[in-house]
Design a protein around this motif. Sequence first.
Motif, PDB file in Angstrom:
ATOM      1  N   LEU A  65       0.832  -1.205   0.000  1.00 29.50           N
ATOM      2  CA  LEU A  65       0.000   0.000   0.000  1.00 29.50           C
ATOM      3  C   LEU A  65       0.868   1.257   0.000  1.00 29.50           C
ATOM      4  O   LEU A  65       0.609   2.197  -0.759  1.00 29.50           O
ATOM      5  CB  LEU A  65      -0.942   0.005   1.205  1.00 29.50           C
ATOM      6  CG  LEU A  65      -1.857   1.232   1.303  1.00 29.50           C
ATOM      7  CD1 LEU A  65      -2.805   1.286   0.109  1.00 29.50           C
ATOM      8  CD2 LEU A  65      -2.626   1.222   2.602  1.00 29.50           C
ATOM      9  N   ALA A  66       1.912   1.267   0.833  1.00 32.42           N
ATOM     10  CA  ALA A  66       2.790   2.438   0.887  1.00 32.42           C
ATOM     11  C   ALA A  66       3.505   2.649  -0.440  1.00 32.42           C
ATOM     12  O   ALA A  66       3.617   3.784  -0.934  1.00 32.42           O
ATOM     13  CB  ALA A  66       3.805   2.279   2.013  1.00 32.42           C
ATOM     14  N   THR A  67       3.972   1.570  -1.048  1.00 31.79           N
ATOM     15  CA  THR A  67       4.640   1.669  -2.350  1.00 31.79           C
ATOM     16  C   THR A  67       3.685   2.184  -3.410  1.00 31.79           C
ATOM     17  O   THR A  67       4.044   3.028  -4.232  1.00 31.79           O
ATOM     18  CB  THR A  67       5.200   0.289  -2.766  1.00 31.79           C
ATOM     19  OG1 THR A  67       6.087  -0.172  -1.749  1.00 31.79           O
ATOM     20  CG2 THR A  67       5.931   0.363  -4.085  1.00 31.79           C
ATOM     21  N   SER A  68       2.451   1.694  -3.391  1.00 32.65           N
ATOM     22  CA  SER A  68       1.452   2.154  -4.354  1.00 32.65           C
ATOM     23  C   SER A  68       1.165   3.640  -4.176  1.00 32.65           C
ATOM     24  O   SER A  68       1.075   4.383  -5.160  1.00 32.65           O
ATOM     25  CB  SER A  68       0.170   1.336  -4.175  1.00 32.65           C
ATOM     26  OG  SER A  68      -0.873   1.884  -4.911  1.00 32.65           O
ATOM     27  N   ILE A  69       1.029   4.083  -2.937  1.00 34.65           N
ATOM     28  CA  ILE A  69       0.758   5.502  -2.685  1.00 34.65           C
ATOM     29  C   ILE A  69       1.922   6.363  -3.130  1.00 34.65           C
ATOM     30  O   ILE A  69       1.746   7.383  -3.810  1.00 34.65           O
ATOM     31  CB  ILE A  69       0.429   5.715  -1.188  1.00 34.65           C
ATOM     32  CG1 ILE A  69      -0.920   5.108  -0.859  1.00 34.65           C
ATOM     33  CG2 ILE A  69       0.440   7.201  -0.856  1.00 34.65           C
ATOM     34  CD1 ILE A  69      -1.239   5.071   0.616  1.00 34.65           C
ATOM     35  N   ILE A  70       3.136   5.957  -2.772  1.00 32.58           N
ATOM     36  CA  ILE A  70       4.313   6.764  -3.126  1.00 32.58           C
ATOM     37  C   ILE A  70       4.551   6.765  -4.630  1.00 32.58           C
ATOM     38  O   ILE A  70       4.898   7.793  -5.217  1.00 32.58           O
ATOM     39  CB  ILE A  70       5.557   6.255  -2.360  1.00 32.58           C
ATOM     40  CG1 ILE A  70       5.371   6.536  -0.865  1.00 32.58           C
ATOM     41  CG2 ILE A  70       6.829   6.888  -2.887  1.00 32.58           C
ATOM     42  CD1 ILE A  70       6.393   5.871   0.020  1.00 32.58           C
ATOM     43  N   THR A  71       4.356   5.623  -5.276  1.00 31.43           N
ATOM     44  CA  THR A  71       4.565   5.532  -6.728  1.00 31.43           C
ATOM     45  C   THR A  71       3.565   6.384  -7.494  1.00 31.43           C
ATOM     46  O   THR A  71       3.898   6.981  -8.518  1.00 31.43           O
ATOM     47  CB  THR A  71       4.441   4.060  -7.183  1.00 31.43           C
ATOM     48  OG1 THR A  71       5.368   3.277  -6.449  1.00 31.43           O
ATOM     49  CG2 THR A  71       4.730   3.924  -8.661  1.00 31.43           C
ATOM     50  N   ASN A  72       2.346   6.486  -6.993  1.00 26.78           N
ATOM     51  CA  ASN A  72       1.292   7.216  -7.692  1.00 26.78           C
ATOM     52  C   ASN A  72       1.209   8.684  -7.313  1.00 26.78           C
ATOM     53  O   ASN A  72       0.252   9.366  -7.725  1.00 26.78           O
ATOM     54  CB  ASN A  72      -0.063   6.551  -7.459  1.00 26.78           C
ATOM     55  CG  ASN A  72      -0.151   5.204  -8.151  1.00 26.78           C
ATOM     56  OD1 ASN A  72       0.426   5.024  -9.217  1.00 26.78           O
ATOM     57  ND2 ASN A  72      -0.856   4.295  -7.546  1.00 26.78           N
ATOM     58  N   ILE A  73       2.183   9.200  -6.576  1.00 28.30           N
ATOM     59  CA  ILE A  73       2.156  10.627  -6.225  1.00 28.30           C
ATOM     60  C   ILE A  73       2.122  11.521  -7.447  1.00 28.30           C
ATOM     61  O   ILE A  73       1.294  12.445  -7.527  1.00 28.30           O
ATOM     62  CB  ILE A  73       3.333  10.986  -5.283  1.00 28.30           C
ATOM     63  CG1 ILE A  73       3.061  10.437  -3.887  1.00 28.30           C
ATOM     64  CG2 ILE A  73       3.546  12.487  -5.215  1.00 28.30           C
ATOM     65  CD1 ILE A  73       4.215  10.642  -2.915  1.00 28.30           C
ATOM     66  N   PRO A  74       2.965  11.299  -8.469  1.00 30.91           N
ATOM     67  CA  PRO A  74       2.893  12.195  -9.631  1.00 30.91           C
ATOM     68  C   PRO A  74       1.546  12.122 -10.358  1.00 30.91           C
ATOM     69  O   PRO A  74       1.042  13.129 -10.837  1.00 30.91           O
ATOM     70  CB  PRO A  74       4.019  11.697 -10.560  1.00 30.91           C
ATOM     71  CG  PRO A  74       4.954  10.964  -9.667  1.00 30.91           C
ATOM     72  CD  PRO A  74       4.106  10.393  -8.578  1.00 30.91           C
ATOM     73  N   VAL A  75       0.973  10.942 -10.421  1.00 27.64           N
ATOM     74  CA  VAL A  75      -0.322  10.785 -11.087  1.00 27.64           C
ATOM     75  C   VAL A  75      -1.428  11.461 -10.273  1.00 27.64           C
ATOM     76  O   VAL A  75      -2.305  12.127 -10.838  1.00 27.64           O
ATOM     77  CB  VAL A  75      -0.650   9.284 -11.292  1.00 27.64           C
ATOM     78  CG1 VAL A  75      -2.038   9.093 -11.867  1.00 27.64           C
ATOM     79  CG2 VAL A  75       0.403   8.625 -12.162  1.00 27.64           C
ATOM     80  N   ASN A  76      -1.385  11.307  -8.973  1.00 29.26           N
ATOM     81  CA  ASN A  76      -2.430  11.861  -8.108  1.00 29.26           C
ATOM     82  C   ASN A  76      -2.365  13.381  -8.025  1.00 29.26           C
ATOM     83  O   ASN A  76      -3.391  14.034  -7.891  1.00 29.26           O
ATOM     84  CB  ASN A  76      -2.351  11.263  -6.694  1.00 29.26           C
ATOM     85  CG  ASN A  76      -2.706   9.802  -6.698  1.00 29.26           C
ATOM     86  OD1 ASN A  76      -3.366   9.304  -7.583  1.00 29.26           O
ATOM     87  ND2 ASN A  76      -2.242   9.092  -5.679  1.00 29.26           N
ATOM     88  N   ILE A  77      -1.171  13.942  -8.089  1.00 33.04           N
ATOM     89  CA  ILE A  77      -1.039  15.403  -8.001  1.00 33.04           C
ATOM     90  C   ILE A  77      -1.403  16.062  -9.306  1.00 33.04           C
ATOM     91  O   ILE A  77      -2.041  17.108  -9.338  1.00 33.04           O
ATOM     92  CB  ILE A  77       0.390  15.783  -7.557  1.00 33.04           C
ATOM     93  CG1 ILE A  77       0.607  15.335  -6.118  1.00 33.04           C
ATOM     94  CG2 ILE A  77       0.606  17.278  -7.675  1.00 33.04           C
ATOM     95  CD1 ILE A  77       1.995  15.580  -5.620  1.00 33.04           C
ATOM     96  N   GLY A  78      -0.964  15.454 -10.406  1.00 30.42           N
ATOM     97  CA  GLY A  78      -1.158  16.081 -11.722  1.00 30.42           C
ATOM     98  C   GLY A  78      -2.490  15.949 -12.286  1.00 30.42           C
ATOM     99  O   GLY A  78      -3.522  15.683 -12.117  1.00 30.42           O
TER     100      GLY A  78
END
Length: 89
Positions: free
Chosen positions: A76-89
Amino acid sequence: MTPEIALDLFRQAQFLIVMMVVVIIGPGLLVGLLVAVFQAATQINEQTLSFLPRLLTTLLTIVFAGPWLLQQIMDLATSIITNIPVNIG
């Protein structure tokens, strides 16, 4: 970050918490029920007879399920951290 993304992250985290609680507490509840039935059948009312088996069951569950639970948290932590650019943009 849109509200839908925030709610989805919250849903994933909440599901993981519920899953962890069920995995850790569930066996202890079953053992507690068995001990309660045994105590009712034999009319033994000793508090340690109820507490110790549940404690040992919970500790053994944590020992055996701990690596799997830790892997779920890491995923879950890896998924959240990996998707930071997608979630912000």
